[in-house]
Design a protein around this motif. Sequence first.
Motif, PDB file in Angstrom:
ATOM      1  N   ALA A  64       0.829  -1.205   0.000  1.00 25.36           N
ATOM      2  CA  ALA A  64       0.000   0.000   0.000  1.00 25.36           C
ATOM      3  C   ALA A  64       0.864   1.257   0.000  1.00 25.36           C
ATOM      4  O   ALA A  64       0.546   2.250  -0.671  1.00 25.36           O
ATOM      5  N   ALA A  65       1.985   1.231   0.732  1.00 23.40           N
ATOM      6  CA  ALA A  65       2.889   2.380   0.737  1.00 23.40           C
ATOM      7  C   ALA A  65       3.518   2.588  -0.627  1.00 23.40           C
ATOM      8  O   ALA A  65       3.697   3.724  -1.087  1.00 23.40           O
ATOM      9  N   VAL A  66       3.844   1.499  -1.314  1.00 24.22           N
ATOM     10  CA  VAL A  66       4.389   1.602  -2.673  1.00 24.22           C
ATOM     11  C   VAL A  66       3.353   2.185  -3.621  1.00 24.22           C
ATOM     12  O   VAL A  66       3.654   3.040  -4.460  1.00 24.22           O
ATOM     13  N   VAL A  67       2.110   1.735  -3.492  1.00 27.52           N
ATOM     14  CA  VAL A  67       1.041   2.249  -4.356  1.00 27.52           C
ATOM     15  C   VAL A  67       0.899   3.756  -4.197  1.00 27.52           C
ATOM     16  O   VAL A  67       0.778   4.497  -5.177  1.00 27.52           O
ATOM     17  N   GLU A  68       0.917   4.234  -2.963  1.00 30.24           N
ATOM     18  CA  GLU A  68       0.792   5.677  -2.725  1.00 30.24           C
ATOM     19  C   GLU A  68       1.942   6.441  -3.380  1.00 30.24           C
ATOM     20  O   GLU A  68       1.747   7.515  -3.961  1.00 30.24           O
ATOM     21  N   ALA A  69       3.154   5.892  -3.258  1.00 28.29           N
ATOM     22  CA  ALA A  69       4.312   6.583  -3.826  1.00 28.29           C
ATOM     23  C   ALA A  69       4.285   6.561  -5.344  1.00 28.29           C
ATOM     24  O   ALA A  69       4.616   7.553  -6.003  1.00 28.29           O
ATOM     25  N   VAL A  70       3.895   5.435  -5.927  1.00 26.29           N
ATOM     26  CA  VAL A  70       3.778   5.356  -7.389  1.00 26.29           C
ATOM     27  C   VAL A  70       2.718   6.333  -7.885  1.00 26.29           C
ATOM     28  O   VAL A  70       2.917   7.052  -8.872  1.00 26.29           O
ATOM     29  N   TRP A  71       1.599   6.395  -7.187  1.00 24.36           N
ATOM     30  CA  TRP A  71       0.501   7.293  -7.564  1.00 24.36           C
ATOM     31  C   TRP A  71       0.964   8.749  -7.608  1.00 24.36           C
ATOM     32  O   TRP A  71       0.553   9.517  -8.482  1.00 24.36           O
ATOM     33  N   ALA A  72       1.833   9.118  -6.699  1.00 26.23           N
ATOM     34  CA  ALA A  72       2.306  10.507  -6.645  1.00 26.23           C
ATOM     35  C   ALA A  72       3.162  10.873  -7.846  1.00 26.23           C
ATOM     36  O   ALA A  72       3.385  12.057  -8.099  1.00 26.23           O
ATOM     37  N   THR A  73       3.654   9.880  -8.604  1.00 29.73           N
ATOM     38  CA  THR A  73       4.498  10.170  -9.763  1.00 29.73           C
ATOM     39  C   THR A  73       3.739  10.112 -11.079  1.00 29.73           C
ATOM     40  O   THR A  73       4.316  10.378 -12.138  1.00 29.73           O
ATOM     41  N   VAL A  74       2.464   9.755 -11.044  1.00 26.54           N
ATOM     42  CA  VAL A  74       1.677   9.642 -12.275  1.00 26.54           C
ATOM     43  C   VAL A  74       1.206  11.029 -12.699  1.00 26.54           C
ATOM     44  O   VAL A  74       0.567  11.737 -11.911  1.00 26.54           O
ATOM     45  N   PRO A  75       1.500  11.453 -13.925  1.00 25.99           N
ATOM     46  CA  PRO A  75       1.107  12.799 -14.353  1.00 25.99           C
ATOM     47  C   PRO A  75      -0.392  12.889 -14.646  1.00 25.99           C
ATOM     48  O   PRO A  75      -1.036  11.904 -14.990  1.00 25.99           O
ATOM     49  N   ALA A  76      -0.951  14.074 -14.497  1.00 26.96           N
ATOM     50  CA  ALA A  76      -2.348  14.322 -14.840  1.00 26.96           C
ATOM     51  C   ALA A  76      -2.479  14.410 -16.369  1.00 26.96           C
ATOM     52  O   ALA A  76      -1.534  14.788 -17.053  1.00 26.96           O
ATOM     53  N   PRO A  77      -3.674  14.029 -16.871  1.00 27.77           N
ATOM     54  CA  PRO A  77      -4.860  13.517 -16.178  1.00 27.77           C
ATOM     55  C   PRO A  77      -4.653  12.066 -15.734  1.00 27.77           C
ATOM     56  O   PRO A  77      -4.077  11.279 -16.460  1.00 27.77           O
ATOM     57  N   ARG A  78      -5.138  11.737 -14.587  1.00 28.19           N
ATOM     58  CA  ARG A  78      -4.907  10.413 -14.017  1.00 28.19           C
ATOM     59  C   ARG A  78      -6.100   9.984 -13.176  1.00 28.19           C
ATOM     60  O   ARG A  78      -6.845  10.820 -12.637  1.00 28.19           O
ATOM     61  N   VAL A  79      -6.268   8.677 -13.067  1.00 26.48           N
ATOM     62  CA  VAL A  79      -7.347   8.102 -12.265  1.00 26.48           C
ATOM     63  C   VAL A  79      -6.802   6.859 -11.574  1.00 26.48           C
ATOM     64  O   VAL A  79      -6.011   6.113 -12.160  1.00 26.48           O
ATOM     65  N   ARG A  80      -7.225   6.644 -10.348  1.00 25.76           N
ATOM     66  CA  ARG A  80      -6.855   5.431  -9.624  1.00 25.76           C
ATOM     67  C   ARG A  80      -8.117   4.683  -9.235  1.00 25.76           C
ATOM     68  O   ARG A  80      -9.071   5.275  -8.731  1.00 25.76           O
ATOM     69  N   VAL A  81      -8.131   3.369  -9.503  1.00 28.37           N
ATOM     70  CA  VAL A  81      -9.275   2.529  -9.158  1.00 28.37           C
ATOM     71  C   VAL A  81      -8.764   1.261  -8.505  1.00 28.37           C
ATOM     72  O   VAL A  81      -7.602   0.875  -8.678  1.00 28.37           O
ATOM     73  N   ALA A  82      -9.642   0.610  -7.755  1.00 27.60           N
ATOM     74  CA  ALA A  82      -9.314  -0.654  -7.105  1.00 27.60           C
ATOM     75  C   ALA A  82     -10.428  -1.644  -7.382  1.00 27.60           C
ATOM     76  O   ALA A  82     -11.610  -1.289  -7.394  1.00 27.60           O
ATOM     77  N   VAL A  83     -10.043  -2.893  -7.638  1.00 30.24           N
ATOM     78  CA  VAL A  83     -11.021  -3.957  -7.846  1.00 30.24           C
ATOM     79  C   VAL A  83     -10.662  -5.117  -6.922  1.00 30.24           C
ATOM     80  O   VAL A  83      -9.485  -5.425  -6.722  1.00 30.24           O
ATOM     81  N   GLU A  84     -11.687  -5.738  -6.371  1.00 32.89           N
ATOM     82  CA  GLU A  84     -11.476  -6.863  -5.458  1.00 32.89           C
ATOM     83  C   GLU A  84     -12.193  -8.116  -5.922  1.00 32.89           C
ATOM     84  O   GLU A  84     -12.120  -9.147  -5.255  1.00 32.89           O
ATOM     85  N   SER A  85     -12.871  -8.042  -7.066  1.00 33.11           N
ATOM     86  CA  SER A  85     -13.548  -9.221  -7.610  1.00 33.11           C
ATOM     87  C   SER A  85     -13.562  -9.125  -9.121  1.00 33.11           C
ATOM     88  O   SER A  85     -13.466  -8.039  -9.698  1.00 33.11           O
ATOM     89  N   VAL A  86     -13.675 -10.269  -9.767  1.00 34.78           N
ATOM     90  CA  VAL A  86     -13.715 -10.297 -11.232  1.00 34.78           C
ATOM     91  C   VAL A  86     -14.918  -9.515 -11.744  1.00 34.78           C
ATOM     92  O   VAL A  86     -14.829  -8.789 -12.744  1.00 34.78           O
TER      93      VAL A  86
END
Length: 330
Positions: A64-86
């Motif tokens: 989760a800490a890696v995800v937050e750090a990676v997200w901070a480097t993604v240029p706009a426009p950007r979207v983050r989503v999470a899926v927990e089931s097919v």
Amino acid sequence: MVLRRLAARRPHVLTIAPAPLSDEVLRLRLAVEAELSRRRWPVADSPADADVVLLAGTPGPRLAAVVEAVWATVPAPRVRVAVESVAGIGPALDDAQERLRGGRRTWSDSDDERQHGRSADTAMAGLADDDRDGLLLDAVHVALGPVLPHWPSGLVVHATLAGDLVTDAHAEVLDAPATVGAGSRGRSPLGPDRTRLDVLTRLLALAGADHLAEGARDLRDRDPAPGELTAFGRRIARHRPLRWATRGIPLVGDPVGERTVTDRVVALGRALGTSLAPPPRPTADKAARTLIGLELGAARLALAAMDPDTGLGAGPVAAFAPQGVGHHHH
């Protein structure tokens, strides 16, 4: 506005998945890849190339800490989503595309975070020591992964580099116990051919054989007609550029039964459509030790060829620190 329209048309997606400590996590990752292929949405090569960051599964605190750090480097426009089931994959991707079209702000997307957000390298700072003092061939201690193209889910390889040569390596599977237990893993829910095709999909893409990688992914994600698997295996065996890209890369210590990456590729292809058992896959620790002595690019190919089973776990390892001296010189 133009960038937003272009990004929304065919978003580049960076998928981050935890180690497959259960069959459901593995199936979710494969289903995400299949849906992206069906939509013809490109896979992002890096955070800088991403429009959408998709988290497939529930991360532990380290990932989760890696995800937050990676997200901070993604240029706009950007979207983050999470899926927990097919079942949630399609709606999540539809929502991501709609948000890119509308330019709606996404969670954690503040001007302050973008100005002061940590880099992906900083996210791994607790996992590795950098021992460089400016000399060209100093030993440098780095953490490779867990967010790299065609990289095993959840894996971090703590490596010592002399130039581009791996001189030491240890594995860690983020948020996994030291040993998951022999009774809980050791088999693939995919079956022999789909397991081989999953290995080949990432290995072929990393080797630059993009058309073959697409073919492997297509066969993996559907029920092939009789003879298709055998024909594809013959294509792999005859592909000279692939042999050239993988030639001379050893797999020391017999981690998978083949002596070189080329032998591994050919063996995987020839076994397609047969009644042979699934290909052997080493533990993360054994795979990491096999990388010692390889140049970094060759090590990436060797790791993809071995496809270590991160579902078997590999507990945290201590960050590297030189013994007795401040630096290693070579």
